[in-house]
Design a protein around this motif. Structure first.
Motif, PDB file in Angstrom:
ATOM      1  N   SER A 312      21.660  18.141  -0.969  1.00  0.00           N
ATOM      2  CA  SER A 312      20.920  19.194  -0.256  1.00  0.00           C
ATOM      3  C   SER A 312      21.567  19.503   1.094  1.00  0.00           C
ATOM      4  O   SER A 312      21.684  20.665   1.501  1.00  0.00           O
ATOM      5  N   LEU A 313      21.983  18.465   1.809  1.00  0.00           N
ATOM      6  CA  LEU A 313      22.649  18.671   3.101  1.00  0.00           C
ATOM      7  C   LEU A 313      23.998  19.362   2.911  1.00  0.00           C
ATOM      8  O   LEU A 313      24.385  20.234   3.710  1.00  0.00           O
ATOM      9  N   LYS A 314      24.735  18.989   1.862  1.00  0.00           N
ATOM     10  CA  LYS A 314      25.998  19.663   1.557  1.00  0.00           C
ATOM     11  C   LYS A 314      25.762  21.145   1.251  1.00  0.00           C
ATOM     12  O   LYS A 314      26.554  22.012   1.638  1.00  0.00           O
ATOM     13  N   THR A 315      24.651  21.431   0.575  1.00  0.00           N
ATOM     14  CA  THR A 315      24.302  22.825   0.285  1.00  0.00           C
ATOM     15  C   THR A 315      24.003  23.594   1.571  1.00  0.00           C
ATOM     16  O   THR A 315      24.385  24.767   1.706  1.00  0.00           O
ATOM     17  N   SER A 316      23.329  22.938   2.516  1.00  0.00           N
ATOM     18  CA  SER A 316      23.061  23.593   3.814  1.00  0.00           C
ATOM     19  C   SER A 316      24.362  23.942   4.522  1.00  0.00           C
ATOM     20  O   SER A 316      24.517  25.043   5.070  1.00  0.00           O
ATOM     21  N   GLU A 317      25.304  23.001   4.524  1.00  0.00           N
ATOM     22  CA  GLU A 317      26.603  23.265   5.143  1.00  0.00           C
ATOM     23  C   GLU A 317      27.315  24.426   4.455  1.00  0.00           C
ATOM     24  O   GLU A 317      27.871  25.319   5.116  1.00  0.00           O
ATOM     25  N   LEU A 318      27.292  24.435   3.132  1.00  0.00           N
ATOM     26  CA  LEU A 318      27.989  25.478   2.383  1.00  0.00           C
ATOM     27  C   LEU A 318      27.355  26.841   2.615  1.00  0.00           C
ATOM     28  O   LEU A 318      28.060  27.843   2.771  1.00  0.00           O
ATOM     29  N   ARG A 319      26.022  26.873   2.655  1.00  0.00           N
ATOM     30  CA  ARG A 319      25.353  28.159   2.871  1.00  0.00           C
ATOM     31  C   ARG A 319      25.700  28.742   4.236  1.00  0.00           C
ATOM     32  O   ARG A 319      25.957  29.944   4.372  1.00  0.00           O
ATOM     33  N   ALA A 320      25.721  27.896   5.254  1.00  0.00           N
ATOM     34  CA  ALA A 320      26.092  28.377   6.588  1.00  0.00           C
ATOM     35  C   ALA A 320      27.539  28.862   6.611  1.00  0.00           C
ATOM     36  O   ALA A 320      27.862  29.890   7.234  1.00  0.00           O
ATOM     37  N   GLU A 321      28.423  28.153   5.926  1.00  0.00           N
ATOM     38  CA  GLU A 321      29.834  28.551   5.880  1.00  0.00           C
ATOM     39  C   GLU A 321      30.014  29.880   5.151  1.00  0.00           C
ATOM     40  O   GLU A 321      30.797  30.741   5.597  1.00  0.00           O
ATOM     41  N   THR A 323      27.776  32.322   4.818  1.00  0.00           N
ATOM     42  CA  THR A 323      27.232  33.404   5.651  1.00  0.00           C
ATOM     43  C   THR A 323      28.198  33.776   6.770  1.00  0.00           C
ATOM     44  O   THR A 323      28.446  34.958   7.033  1.00  0.00           O
ATOM     45  N   ALA A 324      28.785  32.759   7.419  1.00  0.00           N
ATOM     46  CA  ALA A 324      29.742  33.036   8.498  1.00  0.00           C
ATOM     47  C   ALA A 324      30.996  33.719   7.962  1.00  0.00           C
ATOM     48  O   ALA A 324      31.541  34.633   8.593  1.00  0.00           O
ATOM     49  N   THR A 325      31.449  33.303   6.790  1.00  0.00           N
ATOM     50  CA  THR A 325      32.658  33.897   6.203  1.00  0.00           C
ATOM     51  C   THR A 325      32.432  35.354   5.835  1.00  0.00           C
ATOM     52  O   THR A 325      33.272  36.222   6.109  1.00  0.00           O
ATOM     53  N   MET A 326      31.296  35.641   5.228  1.00  0.00           N
ATOM     54  CA  MET A 326      31.003  37.020   4.842  1.00  0.00           C
ATOM     55  C   MET A 326      30.834  37.935   6.039  1.00  0.00           C
ATOM     56  O   MET A 326      31.077  39.137   5.959  1.00  0.00           O
ATOM     57  N   ALA A 327      30.431  37.378   7.169  1.00  0.00           N
ATOM     58  CA  ALA A 327      30.214  38.197   8.366  1.00  0.00           C
ATOM     59  C   ALA A 327      31.511  38.536   9.082  1.00  0.00           C
ATOM     60  O   ALA A 327      31.542  39.452   9.898  1.00  0.00           O
TER      61      ALA A 327
END
Length: 636
Positions: A312-321, A323-327
């Protein structure tokens, strides 16, 4: 207990025969002479003090029969001669237990509230297991200052929970009004709860100024209780306050370092913070502070739960990454490959979670005990069980860990579809094989979560004959004889995620919203009202937002480069940035700045439309809370 005077100390046989006993021990000589078996001697305390409850009940029943006879006689007389029934006769006709127990002993509201909270929210491990929830509160409350922040925070949660479960506060997200003349007791409980909450805030703020005291177990436990209070009351800006409390708890856990893991209580509180950190980071799309590895290092209480929380924590890291990449990235061939790598990472994490569920030990596995038939249209919002299977678990805590893992899979599915949509744009992402696979996985996961709802909300309590259940933990007070607040508390986040999914059917959404309202009205967790009114749809709204954040034109980076070279070639004397190009005649800004302003204006317009669509018709404090949650989830 009634004092019966100086008793006879003879054996029971001599007392029955009404002869003098010589009181020889262990057997009296009178029984020996008559060749009888001496039953022995009663305890002197039992002889002097006797339980007269049954005798009192019998006397009350006789008095009640007499009173009823008097009342019937008076009624007959009254019908013929207009004689009024005497007040004494009416008073005598009351319930025998009411007569026997008057005057009743008043129990303070704080004591009732404490027992109510312990019996609904504090799960204590049993059978030598480590599975519990907020079990650290009991030893901490015994050892801490009664006027400290922990006691005030506990009292605030307990009083608010008790007040919310009274009938006067149902179907409302606010405390009952004093002007209505109803729910006076609930109003007083609410007032006391918020007074305790204010004291807890003041005491916590005072302790936080101390460079050493703020790292104590009691301070961290108090802040976690303040976050629970926000979910129970769901007042205006409650969602914001919950995030603030969890953010503070995360910072304190970080400052406490690895030393906190050396004690049993410290480890339990750290794991509680880690659980809230997962919910907070997955919901807001922010990466966990210190990274996933820091939260798992030397902090394993249960290996299976820790493995799920790591994913779950790895998923949180990936989701933030993601979102930042797409922006920041434009859609170029190199960047498309970067997005493919992120999508494969999400698929790999989802596969690990699926393997984790497949390899759980037997004690973690759920069992399907029955199947619910179809319902007619309009019955879903009030139904206890959704059509399909009904699952039960060995423990509330196990069910919550599994549902958090399922919710994590829903977020992973959202990440995969967002990446696929970014890669294939402007082609419709719903035509991709990634979307088809994620749709099946999410539909199955939603069905699994819905099948666990009856167990969380106490449906199984009245049907224990259907399954042999041996819970691994129990509540700290009371009996497990009904729906518990903790079950609803564990369900709020998974159900909020389900109701926001594009893959949920209309009937599933109606059922889940009805269960959220039950959690708010029946179990006293008013946050359920706010969540039941969410109109967010994921991942479609996130894909819409991703399209706004990405560069609107595929060749925008080339346009900036060409414009920069053009200004240099004409000897304009400006710097290398494209924003420094000269403005055209009749314009106050250069073409690139004008384009950026137009894009920004369009983005703000679309963002406002997204928020309005997600908020729906909700107004007032509830509408503001929904708007805050929407901005949080959509990262707007």
């Amino acid at each position: 207990m009634v004092y019966c005077g100086q008793p006879s100390r003879g054996c029971q046989m001599c007392r029955t025969r009404r002869i003098k006993c010589d009181e020889t021990r262990p057997t009296c000589k009178q029984c020996a002479k008559s060749r009888r078996q001496c039953p022995g001697y009663k305890d002197e305390f039992d002889l002097m003090l006797r339980n007269e409850t049954r005798a009192t009940e019998r006397r009350a029943q006789r008095a009640n029969k007499k009173a009823l006879w008097q009342l019937e006689s008076a009624a007959i007389t009254s019908s013929s001669t207009n004689v009024k029934v005497s007040p004494a006769a009416r008073s005598a006709a009351k319930c025998p237990f009411e007569q026997a127990l008057k005057p009743a002993i008043p129990i303070p509201a704080e004591m009732r509230a404490s027992c109510h909270f312990l019996s609904n929210f504090v799960l204590v491990p049993q059978m030598g297991s480590t599975r519990g929830f907020m079990a650290y509160l009991i030893p901490l409350i015994k050892s801490e200052d009664p006027d400290g922040q922990l006691h005030h925070a506990f009292n605030a949660c307990a009083l608010a929970s008790l007040a919310n479960t009274t009938t006067s506060t149902k179907n409302s997200n606010k405390p009952p009004d004093l002007k209505s003349g109803r729910g006076q007791g609930a109003v007083e409980l609410h007032q006391k709860a918020f007074a305790e909450y204010s004291k807890a805030l003041r005491a916590t703020n005072t302790v936080l100024r101390d460079p050493e005291a703020y790292k104590s177990d009691a301070v961290l436990a108090a802040i976690l209780l303040l976050a629970v209070f926000e979910n129970i009351t769901a007042q205006e800006a409650g969602a914001f306050a919950w995030g603030t409390h969890i953010g503070a708890a995360i910072q304190i856990a970080q400052a406490r370092g690895r030393k906190q893991l050396r004690t049993k209580l410290g480890l339990q509180i750290f794991i509680a913070v880690r659980t809230q950190c997962i919910i907070h980071t997955l919901t807001t799309g922010k990466a966990p502070v210190m990274g996933a590895d820091w939260w798992l290092q030397d902090a394993v209480n249960d290996p299976y739960a820790s493995a799920a929380q790591r994913l779950s924590l790895k998923t949180s890291e990936l989701r933030a990454e993601v979102t930042a990449t797409m922006a920041t990235l434009a859609r170029t061939p190199d960047n498309v490959e970067i997005m493919r790598i992120l999508m494969r990472r999400a698929q790999s994490l989802d596969k690990e979670l699926a393997n984790w569920m497949d390899n759980l030990p037997d004690i973690w596995h759920w069992k399907t005990i029955c199947w619910q038939g179809p319902l007619s249209e309009g019955e879903y919002s009030d139904a206890e069980v959704f059509p399909g299977r009904v699952d039960i678990y060995n423990d509330f805590w196990i069910a919550s860990v599994i549902n958090v893992a399922r919710t994590t899979r829903l977020y992973l599915g959202s990440i995969i579809v967002r990446c696929a949509a970014w890669i294939c744009s402007p082609v419709d992402y719903r035509t991709t094989p990634e979307y088809a696979g994620v749709s099946r996985m999410c539909a199955d996961t939603i069905s699994d979560i819905i099948a666990s709802i009856p167990y969380h909300l106490g449906w199984h309590i009245k049907r224990r004959h259907l399954f042999p259940n041996h819970p691994l933990s129990g509540f700290a007070c009371g009996e497990d004889d009904g729906a518990k607040g903790l079950g609803g508390y564990f369900l709020t986040w998974p159900l909020a995620t389900v109701v926001s999914q594009d893959y949920a059917t209309d009937n599933q959404r109606a059922y889940v919203k009805g269960r959220l309202r039950f959690i708010a009205d029946g179990l006293g967790i008013k946050y359920g009202h706010i969540l039941s009114q969410l109109q967010i749809r994921l991942p479609s709204m996130l894909i819409h937002r991703d399209g706004l954040l990405a560069q609107p034109f595929p060749m925008a980076h080339n346009f900036q480069k060409i414009l920069t070279l053009a200004t240099r070639g004409h000897g304009a004397g400006f710097g290398p940035g494209a924003a420094s190009a000269a403005a055209a005649a009749g314009y106050k800004v250069n073409p690139l700045q004008q384009r950026e302003m137009m894009v920004k204006e369009e983005m703000e317009k679309r963002r406002a439309e997204l928020i309005a669509k997600a908020t729906g018709t909700a107004t007032g404090s509830t509408g503001e809370s929904i708007k805050y949650i929407t901005k949080d989830v959509l990262s707007i």
